[in-house]
Design a protein around this motif. Structure first.
Motif, mmCIF file in Angstrom:
data_model
loop_
_atom_site.group_PDB
_atom_site.id
_atom_site.type_symbol
_atom_site.label_atom_id
_atom_site.label_comp_id
_atom_site.label_asym_id
_atom_site.label_seq_id
_atom_site.Cartn_x
_atom_site.Cartn_y
_atom_site.Cartn_z
ATOM 1 N N LYS A 9 0.850 -1.212 0.000
ATOM 2 C CA LYS A 9 0.000 0.000 0.000
ATOM 3 C C LYS A 9 0.870 1.241 0.000
ATOM 4 N N GLY A 22 -6.358 1.901 -4.129
ATOM 5 C CA GLY A 22 -7.752 1.534 -3.870
ATOM 6 C C GLY A 22 -7.926 0.030 -3.752
ATOM 7 N N GLU A 23 -7.308 -0.695 -4.688
ATOM 8 C CA GLU A 23 -7.457 -2.162 -4.695
ATOM 9 C C GLU A 23 -6.841 -2.791 -3.448
ATOM 10 N N VAL A 25 -6.223 -1.320 -0.515
ATOM 11 C CA VAL A 25 -6.976 -0.940 0.692
ATOM 12 C C VAL A 25 -8.215 -1.834 0.807
ATOM 13 N N GLN A 26 -8.909 -2.037 -0.327
ATOM 14 C CA GLN A 26 -10.097 -2.903 -0.317
ATOM 15 C C GLN A 26 -9.719 -4.327 0.098
ATOM 16 N N ILE A 29 -9.174 -4.418 3.793
ATOM 17 C CA ILE A 29 -10.470 -4.365 4.498
ATOM 18 C C ILE A 29 -11.108 -5.768 4.470
ATOM 19 N N ASP A 30 -11.089 -6.387 3.279
ATOM 20 C CA ASP A 30 -11.697 -7.712 3.118
ATOM 21 C C ASP A 30 -11.010 -8.763 4.003
ATOM 22 N N GLY A 74 -7.798 5.758 -1.128
ATOM 23 C CA GLY A 74 -7.813 4.834 0.011
ATOM 24 C C GLY A 74 -8.692 5.341 1.138
ATOM 25 N N LEU A 77 -12.453 4.844 0.806
ATOM 26 C CA LEU A 77 -12.926 3.494 1.154
ATOM 27 C C LEU A 77 -12.979 3.293 2.674
#
Length: 211
Positions: A9, A22-23, A25-26, A29-30, A74, A77
């Protein structure tokens, strides 16, 4: 395997990869990583490195702006997942360019770096009178007032603004930091400022050190 994700990141952020940040960070989170950890360890630390690179002349304004947009991708999100207390951990800053001075770019870059460092920033824009600075300070109760001047002719207005804070009796309740091309650390000392920063990256560092 969480460590590589964190480093990635930061790496994506430093290279200004908006989609990549973005990807990742997602993905974090997941995987159940704490949103505050993603923000503080991944994004805010990444922007601190961006600030240092800018100071050294390894990154220039267009690249820094791109890094900031990647950071925002980031943060967007993370925002719904963060409690209000977690979102701005560093403190509150009121920033503006002094009365008579219409220069915006440097101040906006400083604002961006402060926000990236986790500060809540109230940007008053340009041509800001001492009265406006004081009214805002009373209304917002910031930790720091950041005052900018880009012209030698508007430098005295910084002193006038600081004197106005002193006369209003609220200078001891906050810290005042100053910056802008013609300013020097010596000038900042003479006019009673609490700190001087030569550029946006060091402004964020200075603000953190004062809180």
């Amino acid at each position: 395997n969480k460590q590589p994700l964190k480093a990635n990141k930061r790496q994506k952020l430093i290279s200004g990869d908006i989609t990549g940040v973005g990807e990742l960070v997602q993905a974090a989170i997941d995987e159940g990583e704490m949103p505050s950890t993603i923000l503080n360890k991944g994004l805010i630390q990444g922007m601190a490195i961006v600030g240092e690179k800018m100071n050294r002349g390894d990154l220039f304004i267009p690249e820094v702006l791109r890094c900031s947009r990647a950071m925002n991708a980031g943060v967007t999100l993370l925002k719904p997942l963060l409690g209000k207390d977690e979102l701005h951990t560093s403190g509150k800053i009121v920033i503006g360019t002094v009365k008579g001075d219409l220069h915006d770019i440097g101040k906006n870059l400083v604002t961006m770096m402060l926000e990236s460092a986790g500060f809540d920033v109230v940007n008053l824009g340009v041509d800001v009178s001492p009265e406006t600075f004081i009214q805002t300070a009373i209304a917002e109760s910031p930790d720091i007032i950041a005052i900018s001047a880009l012209l030698t002719t508007t430098m005295p207005m910084i002193k006038e603004t600081i004197d106005a804070f002193s006369e209003a009796g609220i200078q001891d309740k906050l810290k005042i930091i100053v910056g802008g091309a013609p300013l020097t650390p010596e000038f900042a000392d003479q006019i009673g400022a609490d700190g001087y920063a030569a550029d946006a990256g060091s402004a964020a560092k200075l603000a953190k050190s004062l809180i």
